[in-house]
Structure formats: structure tokens, C-alpha cells
Design a protein around this motif. Structure first.
Motif, short mmCIF file in Angstrom:
data_model
loop_
_atom_site.label_atom_id
_atom_site.label_comp_id
_atom_site.label_asym_id
_atom_site.label_seq_id
_atom_site.Cartn_x
_atom_site.Cartn_y
_atom_site.Cartn_z
N LYS A 1 0.83 -1.21 0.00
CA LYS A 1 0.00 0.00 0.00
C LYS A 1 0.86 1.26 0.00
CE LYS A 1 -3.99 -1.91 2.41
NZ LYS A 1 -4.83 -1.81 3.63
N PRO B 1 1.34 2.61 -7.61
CA PRO B 1 0.01 2.94 -8.12
C PRO B 1 -0.81 1.70 -8.47
CG PRO B 1 1.61 4.42 -9.06
CD PRO B 1 2.38 3.37 -8.31
N VAL B 2 -0.15 0.65 -8.94
CA VAL B 2 -0.85 -0.59 -9.27
C VAL B 2 -1.33 -1.27 -7.99
CG1 VAL B 2 -0.59 -2.89 -10.29
CG2 VAL B 2 0.45 -0.91 -11.40
N GLN C 1 -1.61 -0.02 -4.93
CA GLN C 1 -2.50 0.82 -4.13
C GLN C 1 -3.93 0.80 -4.66
OE1 GLN C 1 -0.20 4.44 -4.35
NE2 GLN C 1 0.70 4.12 -2.32
N ALA C 2 -4.10 0.48 -5.93
CA ALA C 2 -5.44 0.40 -6.51
C ALA C 2 -6.11 -0.95 -6.21
CB ALA C 2 -5.36 0.61 -8.03
N SER D 1 -7.63 -4.11 -3.95
CA SER D 1 -8.41 -4.25 -2.72
C SER D 1 -7.57 -4.95 -1.65
CB SER D 1 -9.67 -5.07 -2.99
OG SER D 1 -9.32 -6.43 -3.25
#
Length: 133
Positions: free
Chosen positions: A91, A111-112, A114-115, A117
Motif C-alpha cells: 500500500k 500505483p498498481v 495501491q489500486a 483491494s
């Protein structure tokens, strides 16, 4: 005679209704196939799918050898030994504990991750820990 016909009709309808109810209840069991069970993936299987697919983690991390980043086995061992939290790291909320020299490269992938779930991140963690020997 009308009473007998009425009683016969009621019994026939009751019998049909009971049979319909029983078939409805039993139908999902009879129609259950292996395809349904294949959809229910284990966390490790989901983690592997993400790791090798949308996460593209496999391009830098191999199971037992260092490529660009450390091997999956090394990550699992170090995180277990140091009681680290892989999901927190993915995260972007924890310092690197495996190979800080490669952190700049890994940071570009946040960014990958953190997107994703929490379930997906936990699945990746489960997949990584499945490589412990």
C-alpha cells in the motif's frame, strides 16, 4: 361424486406441488458442476493470478532467483523472520525491509498495488508466503 373429483384434484395438485418444491430444492445440487468449484479460488491461487497477471510482479520477482527484485522465497523468508507486513508495504505505507537498494524501482509499481483491494493484497501475501520452505 363432486367431492371425490374435488378430493382427487386437490391430491393431484398437492402431489405436483410437493414434487415441484422438491425438484427446486434439489436442482442446484444436481446441476452443480466442477466449473462452480473452480471459480472459488484459494487465496494463494488468487494471489498467483494477480502476481503473474494484472500486478505484473512476475516480471521482477521469480520464485527462487533474483532478477530485478528479490526472489519470492527471499521476500517470504525475510518478512516472516522480521514479522513484516507485506500488505502495508504494497500500500506504500511501510519501509522496504528486503532490498532497500531496489526500493526506487518498486516504488514505481505502487500505483498498481495501491489500486488493489485488501482481499487482493492479502491474496498476494498468501501467494508469497506459500513459497516458504
Amino acid at each position: 361424486m363432486k367431492k371425490l373429483l374435488f378430493l382427487s384434484a386437490v391430491l393431484a395438485l398437492t402431489s405436483c406441488k410437493k414434487e415441484t418444491t422438491e425438484n427446486t430444492v434439489q436442482e442446484p445440487v444436481e446441476n452443480y458442476s466442477e466449473g462452480h468449484s473452480a471459480e472459488a479460488k484459494t487465496p494463494e491461487a488468487l494471489g498467483k493470478q494477480i502476481f503473474e497477471g494484472q500486478g505484473n510482479c512476475f516480471s521482477c520477482h521469480q520464485a527462487d532467483q533474483k532478477v530485478i527484485g528479490p526472489s519470492i522465497q527471499e521476500i517470504a523468508k525475510i518478512y516472516k523472520d522480521k514479522k513484516g507486513d507485506i500488505t502495508t508495504f504494497l500500500k506504500g505505507n511501510a519501509e522496504p525491509i528486503v532490498d532497500p537498494s531496489q526500493f526506487a524501482v518498486m516504488k514505481t509499481n505502487f500505483p498498481v498495488t495501491q489500486a488493489m483491494s485488501d482481499e487482493e493484497l492479502k491474496a498476494i501475501e498468501a501467494y508469497i508466503y506459500s513459497h516458504l520452505k
